[in-house]
Design a protein around this motif. Structure first.
Motif, PDB file in Angstrom:
ATOM      1  N   TYR A   1     -12.778 -20.200  -7.198  1.00 35.65           N
ATOM      2  CA  TYR A   1     -13.926 -19.704  -7.950  1.00 35.65           C
ATOM      3  C   TYR A   1     -14.213 -18.250  -7.616  1.00 35.65           C
ATOM      4  O   TYR A   1     -14.503 -17.437  -8.503  1.00 35.65           O
ATOM      5  N   ILE A   2     -14.131 -17.902  -6.349  1.00 34.77           N
ATOM      6  CA  ILE A   2     -14.456 -16.555  -5.906  1.00 34.77           C
ATOM      7  C   ILE A   2     -13.252 -15.631  -6.001  1.00 34.77           C
ATOM      8  O   ILE A   2     -13.357 -14.497  -6.502  1.00 34.77           O
ATOM      9  N   GLU A   3     -12.100 -16.061  -5.547  1.00 35.38           N
ATOM     10  CA  GLU A   3     -10.965 -15.162  -5.396  1.00 35.38           C
ATOM     11  C   GLU A   3     -10.067 -15.080  -6.618  1.00 35.38           C
ATOM     12  O   GLU A   3      -9.542 -14.010  -6.935  1.00 35.38           O
TER      13      GLU A   3
ATOM     14  N   LYS B   1     -17.392  -9.803 -12.096  1.00 37.23           N
ATOM     15  CA  LYS B   1     -16.879 -11.085 -11.602  1.00 37.23           C
ATOM     16  C   LYS B   1     -17.122 -12.200 -12.606  1.00 37.23           C
ATOM     17  O   LYS B   1     -16.232 -13.025 -12.870  1.00 37.23           O
TER      18      LYS B   1
ATOM     19  N   ALA C   1     -14.933 -23.936  -4.293  1.00 31.41           N
ATOM     20  CA  ALA C   1     -15.863 -22.985  -3.678  1.00 31.41           C
ATOM     21  C   ALA C   1     -16.392 -23.629  -2.404  1.00 31.41           C
ATOM     22  O   ALA C   1     -16.554 -24.852  -2.338  1.00 31.41           O
TER      23      ALA C   1
ATOM     24  N   GLN D   1     -20.735 -20.411  -0.527  1.00 31.36           N
ATOM     25  CA  GLN D   1     -20.572 -19.549  -1.692  1.00 31.36           C
ATOM     26  C   GLN D   1     -21.262 -20.088  -2.933  1.00 31.36           C
ATOM     27  O   GLN D   1     -21.632 -19.331  -3.827  1.00 31.36           O
ATOM     28  N   HIS D   2     -21.416 -21.403  -2.989  1.00 31.56           N
ATOM     29  CA  HIS D   2     -21.981 -22.045  -4.178  1.00 31.56           C
ATOM     30  C   HIS D   2     -22.637 -23.348  -3.729  1.00 31.56           C
ATOM     31  O   HIS D   2     -22.049 -24.098  -2.944  1.00 31.56           O
TER      32      HIS D   2
END
Length: 522
Positions: free
Chosen positions: A292-294, A239, A275, A279-280
């Motif tokens: 940011y994640i996906e 990631k 995010a 998550q952050h």
């Protein structure tokens, strides 16, 4: 993810982005407008619209039409936007490793002729730039960076399409081919594709949308394990490596664009959530999908590092939304601009969605605009999409034209790119003629940085008015060319008028005013 919202084949991705109650009721009484002072309008404000060409969404609406018919349609579309008050066009020139411009290493887009690779008989981007500038609007060339096909009809691709000549550069995800961002040669190729436009067209900016790594679809896997094994040695997990791959592309583009044209703007339009706080620690108080994640797109970092000049997050939810409130996200983004520009992506298209009742409220987008205007760290809006404004969705075009955009505005200057204003115009004169007043001047010499004047702004006052150049109600004309005259026909016989002209450069830095010309209309 603007286009995902239009096609059922991508609905599964959307479902993952927001919780089931994402379109829940608003907080408070939504029938009452937010009361903020909007009487004095800004002289500088981004007022842009996306013109989507993929699957002929906004233009050309008929891929079988002649070149002249397509040009006429685009010119008429820009006429409507000019009347609304729009001052910038985000024009999609590369929907899927194809081109709506002649000077390209990629084949002609099928959205121009129905067949990829077929010459439409003209250069749409060149035409669009000319028409936009003629109307006092910027034009930003909008690229989709990593999508190589929009559907699974691979047999219809041109023989020289990059998926055929470099098949190892791609993986298939949810039925379409995507560039593998982990390959250095892919990043270099995309930079060169974009530089073809930077070098050969008079565009005002380069604009990229939110499709970096693909939005997650249940049951789908990104097949980049081999690339990670080869190039991911410095990373403990895939990631972080993916995020770094996208970072590298953005950094390379920023350096390359500004090397060839230091004054050219570079902007990104990401998904509306960077995010979530869950998550952050620096994330927003939201509960939805995030870039940011996906998408492995650290858009906030790009602002921090100064790699991009503006960001236009797609905040396509209503004020008070339970999962992702417009007001919450507006505040979060405005607190994370790092002295770059923030243009909010707004969603008049949602008026047409049965599942978006909040956007049936005619006060929703006006209230969003009031919040934007009240926040000094926000410089404007971009609307998705062109046909929604043209169709006057929920009276949005009327509202803009009669209220928010009643007076003209220029896109705000970017002082980190250029802070040197032009010199004032010279030899300014005014002469009464039969049907109006002819204003003439001489362009100034190049500014201290060697840049010539790019255009001019004409102001007009009457005897009982304050001579305030900061108030856009006094602007009667903005032009993006070096024509040293303007003919004012909107006059009343016997009325005394006072005129002032200034010069502007490419980034809208403005010169000192000319001497005032006083004249009585014939």
């Amino acid at each position: 993810m603007r286009l995902n919202k239009y096609f059922f084949c991508c609905l599964s991705a959307i479902i993952l982005h927001l919780t089931a109650n994402a379109q829940g009721p608003l907080k408070g009484d939504t029938t009452t407008d937010i009361l903020l002072d909007t009487v004095k309008q800004p002289k500088y404000e981004m007022r842009a619209v996306w013109i989507a060409t993929v699957v002929n969404l906004d233009w050309p609406t008929n891929a079988r039409a002649t070149a002249e018919a397509q040009k006429r349609e685009l010119a008429e579309e820009m006429n409507v936007h000019q009347k609304i008050g729009i001052n910038a066009i985000m024009f999609q020139v590369r929907p899927a490793a194809d081109a709506l411009y002649a000077k390209s290493r990629e084949p002609w887009s099928k959205y121009l002729t129905t067949r990829q690779g077929q010459n439409p008989g003209y250069d749409p981007l060149e035409f669009a730039v000319t028409e936009a500038h003629k109307r006092g609007m910027e034009l930003h060339a909008w690229f989709n960076p990593y999508r190589a096909t929009f559907d699974g009809k691979f047999s219809t691709l041109a023989q020289d399409h990059i998926t055929r000549t470099k098949p190892d550069w791609f993986f298939i995800y949810d039925g379409i081919k995507l560039f593998n961002p982990g390959l250095p040669e892919v990043r270099e190729y995309i930079v060169q594709v974009i530089l073809d436009v930077v070098k050969n067209y008079d565009v005002d900016g380069i604009h990229m949308d939110d499709y970096f790594y693909p939005y997650p679809v249940r049951g789908q896997v990104i097949n980049d394990a081999d690339a990670f094994a080869k190039y991911g040695g410095d990373f403990d997990n895939i990631k972080d490596w993916r995020r770094n791959n996208v970072d590298q592309l953005i950094h390379m583009l920023a350096d390359s664009i500004h090397k060839y044209k230091p004054h050219m703007k570079f902007g990104i339009s990401p998904f509306g959530i960077w995010a979530n706080k869950s998550q952050h620690p620096d994330g927003s108080a939201t509960n939805g999908g995030s870039s940011y994640i996906e998408n492995f797109a650290d858009t906030r970092k790009w602002m921090q590092e100064g790699w991009i000049d503006y960001i236009s997050p797609q905040i396509y939810w209503q004020i008070g939304n339970r999962a992702a409130a417009f007001d919450v996200l507006l505040d979060w983004w405005s607190n994370n601009t790092y002295n770059r520009h923030l243009y909010v992506g707004q969603a008049p298209y949602r008026f047409y969605e049965a599942r978006s009742p909040a956007f049936k409220n005619p006060s929703e987008i006006p209230n969003q605009l009031r919040l934007i205007r009240a926040n000094p760290r926000v410089q404007g809006s971009i609307y998705f999409r062109s046909q929604s404004l043209i169709a006057n969705a929920n009276h949005i075009a009327d509202t803009l034209k009669r209220d928010f955009y009643r007076y003209p505005a220029m896109p705000p200057p970017m002082l980190w790119l250029d802070s040197v204003p032009p010199y004032p115009v010279q030899n300014f004169t005014a002469r009464a003629e039969n049907k109006g007043i002819m204003l003439k001047w001489t362009a100034p010499p190049p500014a201290e940085d060697g840049e010539p004047a790019y255009g001019f702004v004409v102001y007009r006052f009457q005897a009982n008015e304050k001579f305030d150049l900061a108030d856009p109600k006094n602007i009667i004309h903005i032009q993006y060319d070096a024509t040293p005259y303007y003919f004012d026909t909107n006059i009343q016989r016997g009325q005394t008028y006072f005129y002032v002209v200034t010069a502007i450069d490419r980034l809208k830095n403005e010169s000192e005013r000319s001497p005032t010309m006083t004249i009585v209309a014939p």
